[in-house]
Design a protein around this motif. Structure first.
Motif, PDB file in Angstrom:
ATOM      1  N   ASN A   5      18.139 -28.720 -21.628  1.00 17.96           N
ATOM      2  CA  ASN A   5      16.744 -29.043 -21.693  1.00 17.96           C
ATOM      3  C   ASN A   5      16.010 -29.229 -20.417  1.00 17.96           C
ATOM      4  N   THR A   6      16.714 -29.156 -19.239  1.00 18.95           N
ATOM      5  CA  THR A   6      16.274 -29.596 -17.890  1.00 18.95           C
ATOM      6  C   THR A   6      15.750 -28.170 -17.571  1.00 18.95           C
ATOM      7  N   VAL A   7      14.452 -28.344 -16.984  1.00 16.70           N
ATOM      8  CA  VAL A   7      13.743 -27.254 -16.350  1.00 16.70           C
ATOM      9  C   VAL A   7      13.527 -27.570 -14.772  1.00 16.70           C
ATOM     10  N   ILE A   8      13.498 -28.864 -14.163  1.00 18.96           N
ATOM     11  CA  ILE A   8      13.280 -29.142 -13.033  1.00 18.96           C
ATOM     12  C   ILE A   8      14.122 -30.184 -12.647  1.00 18.96           C
ATOM     13  N   ALA A   9      14.693 -30.234 -11.697  1.00 15.13           N
ATOM     14  CA  ALA A   9      15.809 -31.242 -11.170  1.00 15.13           C
ATOM     15  C   ALA A   9      15.676 -31.387  -9.593  1.00 15.13           C
ATOM     16  N   LEU A  10      15.105 -32.512  -9.313  1.00 15.19           N
ATOM     17  CA  LEU A  10      15.156 -32.935  -7.601  1.00 15.19           C
ATOM     18  C   LEU A  10      15.953 -34.382  -7.398  1.00 15.19           C
ATOM     19  N   ARG A  11      16.376 -34.187  -6.327  1.00 16.43           N
ATOM     20  CA  ARG A  11      17.529 -35.174  -6.030  1.00 16.43           C
ATOM     21  C   ARG A  11      17.509 -35.487  -4.673  1.00 16.43           C
ATOM     22  N   ASP A  12      17.023 -36.751  -4.286  1.00 23.80           N
ATOM     23  CA  ASP A  12      16.870 -37.339  -2.816  1.00 23.80           C
ATOM     24  C   ASP A  12      16.118 -36.258  -1.768  1.00 23.80           C
ATOM     25  N   VAL A  13      15.052 -35.747  -2.630  1.00 18.97           N
ATOM     26  CA  VAL A  13      14.140 -34.547  -1.791  1.00 18.97           C
ATOM     27  C   VAL A  13      13.517 -35.499  -0.472  1.00 18.97           C
ATOM     28  N   ARG A  14      13.554 -35.005   0.651  1.00 13.50           N
ATOM     29  CA  ARG A  14      12.625 -35.438   1.596  1.00 13.50           C
ATOM     30  C   ARG A  14      11.847 -34.335   2.205  1.00 13.50           C
ATOM     31  N   PHE A  15      10.765 -34.623   2.744  1.00 16.95           N
ATOM     32  CA  PHE A  15       9.726 -33.803   3.357  1.00 16.95           C
ATOM     33  C   PHE A  15       8.884 -34.294   4.140  1.00 16.95           C
ATOM     34  N   SER A  16       8.572 -33.734   5.411  1.00 15.26           N
ATOM     35  CA  SER A  16       7.836 -34.027   6.415  1.00 15.26           C
ATOM     36  C   SER A  16       6.936 -32.951   7.099  1.00 15.26           C
ATOM     37  N   TYR A  17       5.647 -33.357   7.723  1.00 12.44           N
ATOM     38  CA  TYR A  17       4.718 -32.398   8.230  1.00 12.44           C
ATOM     39  C   TYR A  17       4.836 -32.587   9.719  1.00 12.44           C
ATOM     40  N   ASP A  18       5.608 -33.638  10.275  1.00 10.96           N
ATOM     41  CA  ASP A  18       5.906 -33.955  11.613  1.00 10.96           C
ATOM     42  C   ASP A  18       6.961 -33.867  12.210  1.00 10.96           C
ATOM     43  N   SER A  19       8.116 -33.142  11.632  1.00 12.38           N
ATOM     44  CA  SER A  19       9.414 -32.974  12.097  1.00 12.38           C
ATOM     45  C   SER A  19      10.198 -34.266  12.104  1.00 12.38           C
ATOM     46  N   GLY A  20       9.727 -35.085  11.013  1.00 13.71           N
ATOM     47  CA  GLY A  20      10.606 -36.363  10.771  1.00 13.71           C
ATOM     48  C   GLY A  20      10.032 -37.394  11.412  1.00 13.71           C
ATOM     49  N   ALA A  21       8.990 -37.479  11.967  1.00 12.14           N
ATOM     50  CA  ALA A  21       8.361 -38.783  12.377  1.00 12.14           C
ATOM     51  C   ALA A  21       7.878 -39.733  11.423  1.00 12.14           C
ATOM     52  N   THR A  22       7.320 -39.191  10.379  1.00  6.33           N
ATOM     53  CA  THR A  22       7.025 -39.652   9.258  1.00  6.33           C
ATOM     54  C   THR A  22       7.315 -38.881   7.745  1.00  6.33           C
ATOM     55  N   TRP A  23       7.590 -39.432   6.832  1.00  8.86           N
ATOM     56  CA  TRP A  23       7.846 -38.647   5.753  1.00  8.86           C
ATOM     57  C   TRP A  23       7.136 -38.973   4.394  1.00  8.86           C
ATOM     58  N   VAL A  24       6.622 -37.759   3.976  1.00 12.98           N
ATOM     59  CA  VAL A  24       5.707 -37.729   2.883  1.00 12.98           C
ATOM     60  C   VAL A  24       6.338 -37.920   1.623  1.00 12.98           C
ATOM     61  N   LEU A  25       7.525 -37.281   1.617  1.00 15.48           N
ATOM     62  CA  LEU A  25       8.507 -37.587   0.657  1.00 15.48           C
ATOM     63  C   LEU A  25       9.894 -37.963   1.022  1.00 15.48           C
ATOM     64  N   ASP A  26      10.180 -39.006   0.527  1.00 17.36           N
ATOM     65  CA  ASP A  26      11.356 -39.909   1.262  1.00 17.36           C
ATOM     66  C   ASP A  26      12.368 -40.267   0.218  1.00 17.36           C
ATOM     67  N   GLY A  27      13.021 -39.332  -0.406  1.00 19.21           N
ATOM     68  CA  GLY A  27      14.090 -39.589  -1.235  1.00 19.21           C
ATOM     69  C   GLY A  27      13.674 -39.623  -2.651  1.00 19.21           C
ATOM     70  N   VAL A  28      12.958 -38.618  -3.072  1.00 13.92           N
ATOM     71  CA  VAL A  28      12.510 -38.288  -4.478  1.00 13.92           C
ATOM     72  C   VAL A  28      13.437 -37.818  -5.430  1.00 13.92           C
ATOM     73  N   ASP A  29      13.496 -38.587  -6.658  1.00 13.10           N
ATOM     74  CA  ASP A  29      14.612 -38.026  -7.519  1.00 13.10           C
ATOM     75  C   ASP A  29      13.622 -37.953  -8.941  1.00 13.10           C
ATOM     76  N   LEU A  30      13.742 -36.723  -9.438  1.00 13.79           N
ATOM     77  CA  LEU A  30      12.653 -36.664 -10.720  1.00 13.79           C
ATOM     78  C   LEU A  30      13.538 -35.240 -11.378  1.00 13.79           C
ATOM     79  N   THR A  31      13.424 -35.673 -12.853  1.00 14.56           N
ATOM     80  CA  THR A  31      14.074 -34.500 -13.830  1.00 14.56           C
ATOM     81  C   THR A  31      13.115 -34.484 -14.794  1.00 14.56           C
TER      82      THR A  31
END
Length: 815
Positions: A5-31
């Motif tokens: 029943n799972t179509v999308i699974a995200l675990r500990d997702v991190r995303f930055s636009y400035d090479s890690g100086a700041t994190w737009v997504l910082d450890g997102v978990d989502l099912t």
């Protein structure tokens, strides 16, 4: 929860636009489960759009684990390109601004683009086009130009484009942010129907009422996600939105503009807002609109006729109505950025437009414009088109400087405006690096710093979170207490009632409900703005007549289109090039007469109006004709007719100058008729087909044709943005319309930077759109449009050959 029943699974997702100086997504978990509808909420800058793009497979995170439709696209070993390509085949993405993901100028061609990239067979593409357009209630618009539709229609076309790819997951980023309540309701009805059929939906939203449709609400804040409601419903939706910083909906004196206003005129209702007045309003009017009529260029359909409106000094007015009803057009007319076809407009004693029956009123004088710019401030609908300086502080200072204030007063006004909107920390930032919400606040500050007596705000809170909305509302209330007259264009009745003094509703005399409301405004379906907006900006009949449609696919009968439009685009393209180049061989009056006769015949066969054709070419025509006429000064042979100083004007010079000017005119007119009778899609298909043999030698003909198609699609958009930026400068007293020649040139040069920024923005969004539609370089694609040489094409070729033979024979006849 089962894995099936799972179509999308995200675990500990991190995303930055400035090479890690700041994190737009910082450890997102989502099912996300199959068939669920998830609403992503949160304040501006919380990472909602970024998360939606990760879910859609359009961007890869910096770290974490991402599984999309059973494809592990990202894990500890990084991104997996093949898995991303496979996942995107089942995930559709709809952007906040759908015009950035529409890649063609014919609706059915745009719907077909995704299936073509998936190599679906021709009949299968046809079935998908029909089914997806039927699902979004757009079947009647399959041959219309989607770039000229209302926002609601464009959103439905974008959704249909995803459905045609047989998407099982649909990701939408604020799809209703700029829509009126009816347009929003249309989109929500489409999503309800899709979810009922099993489609999984992920939607970013700022509207509380849209949470009622969700199974779960996920709040983002500081780069992290948390469920604030579960699958038992959204009973806590209101609290969730408040906690997430999501704005409610809201409109005062409301001008409800029904886009179906007809020749019988409009009806205006004044409705007092239901909140207590804190200040008296002067009896003298500051804005008077009398019997105004307006229609868009190149159309015969009126936006409104017989429009009357009076706004008193110090009054707060909310203008409401459907998308495409003419609210922004009225705002532009009040600022002298557009002129009505008839009627009168007076703002603070300045005759912005005068009553005339024989055409538009005269342009304002320079002094009148300078005075009007001090009186009226204008906050545009798209803030990114109103910013053009290097820093926020410089941009806010632009208007006060144009008012001739000294440096100290300019600085005071800039600081005061930034304090009012709480953006002082952005003073040294580039306005082009800000989020959309921050850009909107900066644009408002730049107008407020001019201290206008009348402030016109076009949807100032669209797309803002609750905190930013409260700041804008606080500003309007503060200006109201100072006696500033404010016109707020809004799609929220709650907002209008909380801010404004009266609600003014303008309705069509036809189609009114029993309670006096407009059926077009409140009803469902494609009535009102969606249908009329398309007609205003280029009626459907004209779009069909532009050619490129395929016979036998539900198109209008061939007899309804011009003969030239129905020619194979390859024949038209090659014939046009031959005719244009052959024009340079014209050397006699009789040859010129023959070429003119052929041009007239082509015009008649294509059913292109002379007025429309002249409007499309008059600038180029004038330029080339003048270039031709310059020959009169350089030809020395023949008898001298007159001497202009040391330059003799001869009869040969006059003859050659006229000949050259007429030859240029023939070339321009023939080229214009080809462009007017052929859609960009048909042009690029023909171009690709003609170049196809070159692919054997390593030439990327498919990619070249796509670039050409996208250029034809987006160049008009960039032109519109350039004009909007010029209008923004003018609205803040810029020298582009009132300054000296040198100052105007400098002001025009200032447009380059924001237009370049807009080009980059469109390019980025377009790149994502191509990924979302599964376009891959070098991969074989199928084609919806099948080009075939028919009898009429052979006839056209025979006519062209006969013309060339006659053109070559004429110099020898009579010798």
């Amino acid at each position: 929860m089962t894995a099936q029943n799972t179509v999308i699974a995200l675990r500990d997702v991190r995303f930055s636009y400035d090479s890690g100086a700041t994190w737009v997504l910082d450890g997102v978990d989502l099912t996300i489960r199959r068939g669920e509808r998830i609403c992503l909420v949160g304040p501006n800058g919380s990472g909602k759009s970024t998360l939606s793009r990760v879910i859609a497979g359009l961007v890869a995170p910096d770290s974490g684990y991402v599984d999309l439709l059973g494809n592990v696209v990202f894990d500890d070993s990084g991104a997996h390109a093949s898995a991303y390509r496979a996942a995107r085949r089942g995930i559709g993405a709809v952007f906040q601004r759908p015009e950035d993901q529409i890649v063609t100028t014919v609706t059915e061609d745009d719907i077909a683009f995704g299936p073509e990239n998936l190599a679906v067979d021709h009949d299968g593409i046809g079935r998908r086009i029909a089914a997806s357009l039927e699902a979004v209630d757009m079947a009647d618009s399959r041959r219309s130009d989607p770039t000229r539709m209302s926002g609601g229609q464009q959103q439905r076309v974008a959704i249909a484009g995803m459905l045609a790819m047989d998407s099982t997951v649909l990701v939408l980023d604020e799809p209703t942010a700029m829509l009126d309540p009816q347009g929003r309701a249309e989109v929500m009805r489409v999503l309800d129907a899709l979810q009922a059929k099993g489609t999984t939906i992920v939607m970013v939203t700022h509207h509380r009422d849209e949470l009622a449709h969700a199974d779960r609400v996920v709040r983002l804040e500081h780069g992290r996600a948390a469920d604030v409601s579960d699958d038992r419903g959204v009973a806590c939706a209101g609290d969730a939105m408040h906690a997430a910083g999501v704005a409610g909906v809201g409109g005062g004196r409301v001008l409800h503009m029904d886009a179906r206003a007809d020749a019988e005129g409009v009806r205006v209702r004044d409705v007092a807002a239901d909140h207590a007045k804190t200040r008296s309003i002067a009896d003298d009017p500051i804005i008077e609109v009398r019997d105004v009529a307006y229609r868009y260029p190149d159309t015969e359909t009126a936006v409104f006729r017989h429009l009357d409106l009076t706004v008193r000094t110090g009054e707060v007015v909310a203008l409401m109505g459907r998308n495409g009803a003419g609210k922004s057009t009225l705002a532009r007319m009040l600022c002298a950025l557009a002129r009505p076809q008839s009627g009168g407009i007076v703002v603070d004693g300045i005759a912005v437009a005068r009553m005339r029956d024989d055409g538009p009123s005269r342009m304002l004088s320079r002094k009148e414009r300078e005075r009007l710019r001090r009186v009226v401030g204008y906050v545009m609908q798209h803030p990114e088109r109103q910013l053009f300086a290097e820093t926020v502080a410089e941009d806010i200072a632009y208007g006060p400087r144009n008012q001739g204030l000294d440096a100290e007063e300019v600085s005071r006004r800039v600081d005061r405006a930034m304090r009012l909107l709480h953006i002082g920390h952005l003073a040294d930032r580039s306005p082009f690096d800000l989020s959309g919400g921050q850009q909107r606040l900066v644009a408002i500050a730049g107008v407020v710093a001019c201290h206008p007596k009348v402030l016109v705000m076009d949807e100032p809170t669209a797309g803002l979170d609750e905190l930013a909305v409260s700041r804008v509302h606080g500003l309007i209330r503060a200006l109201k207490e100072r006696g500033v007259t404010v016109l707020v264009i809004s799609h929220s009745r709650e907002e209008a009632q909380s801010l404004a003094d009266r609600i003014v509703t303008m309705e069509s005399l036809e189609g009114r409900d029993a309670d006096g409301s407009s059926a077009a405004a409140d009803g469902a379906g494609q009535g009102g703005s969606a249908r009329v907006r398309s007609a205003h900006d280029g009626d459907m009949g004209r779009d069909e007549n532009r050619g490129g449609t395929r016979e036998g696919t539900g198109s209008a009968p061939s007899a309804s289109r011009g003969w030239v439009q129905r020619l194979d685009p390859r024949v038209k393209m090659l014939a046009t090039l031959v005719l244009m180049f052959s024009a340079f061989a014209i050397g006699s009056f009789w040859q010129l007469l023959l070429a003119a006769a052929l041009a007239v015949a082509i015009g008649c066969a294509s059913r292109i109006g002379v007025r429309r054709l002249f409007r499309s070419v008059h600038m180029f025509l004038l330029l080339f004709v003048l270039c031709g006429l310059l020959n009169v000064f350089f030809v020395r042979s023949g008898n001298v007719l007159v001497n202009l100083g040391p330059v003799p004007i001869t009869d040969d010079g006059v003859r050659i100058a006229v000949l050259y000017a007429c030859r240029f005119a023939v070339v321009i007119v023939i080229g214009a008729m080809f462009l007017a009778s052929t859609t960009p899609t048909a042009m690029t298909d023909a171009f690709e087909s003609v170049l196809k043999p070159c692919s054997r030698f390593g030439v990327h003909t498919q990619e070249i044709a796509l670039v050409m198609s996208l250029a034809l699609r987006f160049l008009p958009t960039l032109g519109d943005e350039a004009r909007a930026i010029a209008d923004a400068q003018s609205a803040r007293g810029g020298s582009i319309e009132t300054g000296s020649f040198i100052r105007r040139i400098r002001a025009m040069a200032a447009i380059v930077v924001p237009v370049f920024a807009g080009t980059i923005r469109h390019a980025d969004n377009l790149s994502l759109a191509l990924d979302a539609r599964c376009y891959e370089e070098g991969v074989d694609r199928t084609h919806w449009r099948v080009m075939r040489i028919r009898g009429r094409d052979i006839v056209a070729c025979v006519v062209i050959m006969a013309y060339l033979a006659a053109l070559a024979a004429l110099p020898y006849i009579g010798r």
